[in-house]
Structures are given as structure tokens and as C-alpha cells.
Design a protein around this motif. Sequence first.
Motif, PDB file in Angstrom:
ATOM      1  N   PRO A   5       0.806  29.252   2.147  1.00  0.00           N
ATOM      2  CA  PRO A   5       2.189  28.924   1.789  1.00  0.00           C
ATOM      3  C   PRO A   5       2.743  27.683   2.496  1.00  0.00           C
ATOM      4  CG  PRO A   5       2.151  30.732   3.333  1.00  0.00           C
ATOM      5  CD  PRO A   5       0.716  30.436   2.978  1.00  0.00           C
ATOM      6  N   SER A   6       1.976  27.053   3.382  1.00  0.00           N
ATOM      7  CA  SER A   6       2.448  25.865   4.101  1.00  0.00           C
ATOM      8  C   SER A   6       2.452  24.655   3.168  1.00  0.00           C
ATOM      9  CB  SER A   6       1.550  25.576   5.302  1.00  0.00           C
ATOM     10  OG  SER A   6       1.529  26.665   6.168  1.00  0.00           O
ATOM     11  N   ASP A   7       3.616  24.350   2.628  1.00  0.00           N
ATOM     12  CA  ASP A   7       3.750  23.197   1.733  1.00  0.00           C
ATOM     13  C   ASP A   7       4.200  21.968   2.503  1.00  0.00           C
ATOM     14  OD1 ASP A   7       3.021  24.326  -0.617  1.00  0.00           O
ATOM     15  OD2 ASP A   7       5.029  24.482  -1.452  1.00  0.00           O
ATOM     16  N   PHE A   8       3.580  20.841   2.213  1.00  0.00           N
ATOM     17  CA  PHE A   8       4.080  19.575   2.735  1.00  0.00           C
ATOM     18  C   PHE A   8       3.685  18.471   1.763  1.00  0.00           C
ATOM     19  CE2 PHE A   8      -0.175  19.919   4.458  1.00  0.00           C
ATOM     20  CZ  PHE A   8      -0.699  18.656   4.269  1.00  0.00           C
ATOM     21  N   TYR A   9       4.433  17.387   1.837  1.00  0.00           N
ATOM     22  CA  TYR A   9       4.187  16.239   0.972  1.00  0.00           C
ATOM     23  C   TYR A   9       4.764  15.020   1.670  1.00  0.00           C
ATOM     24  CZ  TYR A   9       4.156  13.291  -3.187  1.00  0.00           C
ATOM     25  OH  TYR A   9       3.913  12.270  -4.074  1.00  0.00           O
ATOM     26  N   THR A  10       4.033  13.931   1.684  1.00  0.00           N
ATOM     27  CA  THR A  10       4.535  12.709   2.299  1.00  0.00           C
ATOM     28  C   THR A  10       4.004  11.482   1.564  1.00  0.00           C
ATOM     29  OG1 THR A  10       4.740  11.463   4.359  1.00  0.00           O
ATOM     30  CG2 THR A  10       2.698  12.662   4.048  1.00  0.00           C
ATOM     31  N   GLN A  11       4.843  10.474   1.464  1.00  0.00           N
ATOM     32  CA  GLN A  11       4.445   9.186   0.907  1.00  0.00           C
ATOM     33  C   GLN A  11       4.866   8.098   1.881  1.00  0.00           C
ATOM     34  OE1 GLN A  11       6.144   8.745  -3.038  1.00  0.00           O
ATOM     35  NE2 GLN A  11       4.167   9.209  -3.911  1.00  0.00           N
TER      36      GLN A  11
ATOM     37  N   GLY B 190       2.559  -6.178   9.530  1.00  0.00           N
ATOM     38  CA  GLY B 190       3.329  -5.490   8.515  1.00  0.00           C
ATOM     39  C   GLY B 190       4.274  -4.440   9.051  1.00  0.00           C
ATOM     40  N   VAL B 191       4.944  -3.793   8.100  1.00  0.00           N
ATOM     41  CA  VAL B 191       5.867  -2.697   8.394  1.00  0.00           C
ATOM     42  C   VAL B 191       5.506  -1.527   7.483  1.00  0.00           C
ATOM     43  CG1 VAL B 191       7.748  -4.178   9.174  1.00  0.00           C
ATOM     44  CG2 VAL B 191       7.584  -3.574   6.760  1.00  0.00           C
ATOM     45  N   TYR B 192       5.873  -0.320   7.925  1.00  0.00           N
ATOM     46  CA  TYR B 192       5.615   0.866   7.114  1.00  0.00           C
ATOM     47  C   TYR B 192       6.708   1.886   7.335  1.00  0.00           C
ATOM     48  CZ  TYR B 192       3.910   2.992  11.412  1.00  0.00           C
ATOM     49  OH  TYR B 192       3.826   3.483  12.692  1.00  0.00           O
ATOM     50  N   GLY B 193       6.795   2.801   6.403  1.00  0.00           N
ATOM     51  CA  GLY B 193       7.743   3.893   6.556  1.00  0.00           C
ATOM     52  C   GLY B 193       7.551   4.921   5.466  1.00  0.00           C
ATOM     53  N   GLU B 194       7.907   6.155   5.778  1.00  0.00           N
ATOM     54  CA  GLU B 194       7.853   7.224   4.781  1.00  0.00           C
ATOM     55  C   GLU B 194       9.004   7.008   3.801  1.00  0.00           C
ATOM     56  OE1 GLU B 194       4.742   8.828   6.969  1.00  0.00           O
ATOM     57  OE2 GLU B 194       6.582   8.131   7.815  1.00  0.00           O
ATOM     58  N   ILE B 195       8.681   6.971   2.522  1.00  0.00           N
ATOM     59  CA  ILE B 195       9.726   6.817   1.514  1.00  0.00           C
ATOM     60  C   ILE B 195      10.097   8.163   0.905  1.00  0.00           C
ATOM     61  CG2 ILE B 195       9.224   4.421   1.003  1.00  0.00           C
ATOM     62  CD1 ILE B 195       7.636   5.378  -1.441  1.00  0.00           C
ATOM     63  N   PHE B 196       9.227   9.164   1.108  1.00  0.00           N
ATOM     64  CA  PHE B 196       9.511  10.511   0.664  1.00  0.00           C
ATOM     65  C   PHE B 196       8.716  11.465   1.541  1.00  0.00           C
ATOM     66  CE2 PHE B 196       8.664  14.351  -1.778  1.00  0.00           C
ATOM     67  CZ  PHE B 196       9.949  14.692  -2.167  1.00  0.00           C
ATOM     68  N   ASN B 197       9.328  12.556   1.947  1.00  0.00           N
ATOM     69  CA  ASN B 197       8.573  13.566   2.688  1.00  0.00           C
ATOM     70  C   ASN B 197       9.225  14.926   2.513  1.00  0.00           C
ATOM     71  OD1 ASN B 197      10.795  12.907   4.358  1.00  0.00           O
ATOM     72  ND2 ASN B 197       9.697  13.643   6.156  1.00  0.00           N
ATOM     73  N   GLU B 198       8.396  15.941   2.616  1.00  0.00           N
ATOM     74  CA  GLU B 198       8.856  17.327   2.550  1.00  0.00           C
ATOM     75  C   GLU B 198       8.059  18.103   3.578  1.00  0.00           C
ATOM     76  OE1 GLU B 198       8.106  20.888  -0.538  1.00  0.00           O
ATOM     77  OE2 GLU B 198       9.068  19.125  -1.410  1.00  0.00           O
TER      78      GLU B 198
ATOM     79  N   GLN C 116       0.841  -1.194   0.000  1.00  0.00           N
ATOM     80  CA  GLN C 116       0.000   0.000   0.000  1.00  0.00           C
ATOM     81  C   GLN C 116       0.880   1.248   0.000  1.00  0.00           C
ATOM     82  OE1 GLN C 116      -2.231  -1.679   3.518  1.00  0.00           O
ATOM     83  NE2 GLN C 116      -3.939  -0.734   2.409  1.00  0.00           N
ATOM     84  N   LEU C 117       0.474   2.235  -0.765  1.00  0.00           N
ATOM     85  CA  LEU C 117       1.166   3.516  -0.824  1.00  0.00           C
ATOM     86  C   LEU C 117       0.157   4.604  -0.487  1.00  0.00           C
ATOM     87  CD1 LEU C 117       3.821   4.989  -1.566  1.00  0.00           C
ATOM     88  CD2 LEU C 117       2.887   5.227  -3.867  1.00  0.00           C
ATOM     89  N   PHE C 118       0.458   5.398   0.547  1.00  0.00           N
ATOM     90  CA  PHE C 118      -0.413   6.473   0.998  1.00  0.00           C
ATOM     91  C   PHE C 118       0.296   7.801   0.754  1.00  0.00           C
ATOM     92  CE2 PHE C 118      -1.238   2.767   3.714  1.00  0.00           C
ATOM     93  CZ  PHE C 118      -2.580   2.570   3.461  1.00  0.00           C
ATOM     94  N   SER C 119      -0.286   8.675  -0.056  1.00  0.00           N
ATOM     95  CA  SER C 119       0.315   9.967  -0.383  1.00  0.00           C
ATOM     96  C   SER C 119      -0.600  11.090   0.089  1.00  0.00           C
ATOM     97  CB  SER C 119       0.518  10.107  -1.895  1.00  0.00           C
ATOM     98  OG  SER C 119       1.344   9.079  -2.377  1.00  0.00           O
ATOM     99  N   THR C 120      -0.005  12.092   0.725  1.00  0.00           N
ATOM    100  CA  THR C 120      -0.744  13.280   1.158  1.00  0.00           C
ATOM    101  C   THR C 120       0.092  14.502   0.825  1.00  0.00           C
ATOM    102  OG1 THR C 120      -1.716  12.044   3.005  1.00  0.00           O
ATOM    103  CG2 THR C 120      -1.851  14.444   3.096  1.00  0.00           C
ATOM    104  N   ALA C 121      -0.550  15.516   0.234  1.00  0.00           N
ATOM    105  CA  ALA C 121       0.144  16.761  -0.110  1.00  0.00           C
ATOM    106  C   ALA C 121      -0.765  17.937   0.188  1.00  0.00           C
ATOM    107  CB  ALA C 121       0.532  16.771  -1.582  1.00  0.00           C
ATOM    108  N   SER C 122      -0.148  19.051   0.569  1.00  0.00           N
ATOM    109  CA  SER C 122      -0.929  20.267   0.734  1.00  0.00           C
ATOM    110  C   SER C 122      -1.379  20.731  -0.644  1.00  0.00           C
ATOM    111  CB  SER C 122      -0.094  21.349   1.423  1.00  0.00           C
ATOM    112  OG  SER C 122       1.052  21.646   0.659  1.00  0.00           O
ATOM    113  N   ALA C 123      -2.569  21.311  -0.705  1.00  0.00           N
ATOM    114  CA  ALA C 123      -3.127  21.721  -1.994  1.00  0.00           C
ATOM    115  C   ALA C 123      -2.282  22.788  -2.673  1.00  0.00           C
ATOM    116  CB  ALA C 123      -4.563  22.214  -1.815  1.00  0.00           C
TER     117      ALA C 123
END
Length: 119
Positions: A70-76, A95-103, A51-58
Motif C-alpha cells: 500500500p506504500s504509494d509514491f510518485y515523483t517527477q 544545471g538546476v533541478y527540482g521536483e515538479i510533482f510529487n506524492e 531531462q525529466l526523471f519519473s519514479t512511481a511505486s508499482a
Amino acid sequence: MLWGSSFLDARQSFFNLETAYKIRGGNNPDEIKVDATGGTYLASKTMALAQLFSTASAGHEAISITTRNPSDFYTQKLELSLVQKVKKNLSIQMGVYGEIFNENSARGTGAFISLWIRR
């Protein structure tokens, strides 16, 4: 929005894609979420899930829907797990999980166990 498909193979594989727009209001930026899940049965009672969960500020520059905040964020977050059927109405997911990309968000990893109860 939701889209899913199962595949006609011996392992009963499937793929699911979901997307949503979350209106947060106030000073918090709205969010765009995109989730993808793929699964396949390794044996009659054991299913593997990715499973891949992505969230980003609009307002994130990769999306550019709005510049309201102006609050930018992004995480996968990537999640890998096995689901084992224990009884007719009970399965255990491990299972296991972890952020593979984040800003501009905290990075984390972990493990989990969950119970699936079918009624």
C-alpha cells in the motif's frame, strides 16, 4: 527498455526515452521508472539538455500494476542544463533541478556541476 532518435537538423538535436522496472523486495514496493532526455546544440561547443526523471511505486493508482504494497509514491524531477566543451575530451555540465510533482515523497531543488571525461 530504451528508445532514442536524433534529428537531421543543423543543431544535432536528439530525444531519448528510457523505462525500467525495479524489483526492490521485502516491504519496499517495486518501482517503475521513466526518464526522458532532449538535447540540442546551441553552438558548436554548447549543448542544452532538458531531462525529466519519473519514479512511481508499482502499486500507485496511476499505474495499477500491483496492489502488493500500500506504500504509494510518485515523483517527477525536471533538470535543465548546459554542457560546454572545454577540451577535446572534457566537457562541463551545469544545471538546476527540482521536483515538479510529487506524492508521498520529499520535494527538493538544487544546482549541480559535473565533468564529462571522454576516454
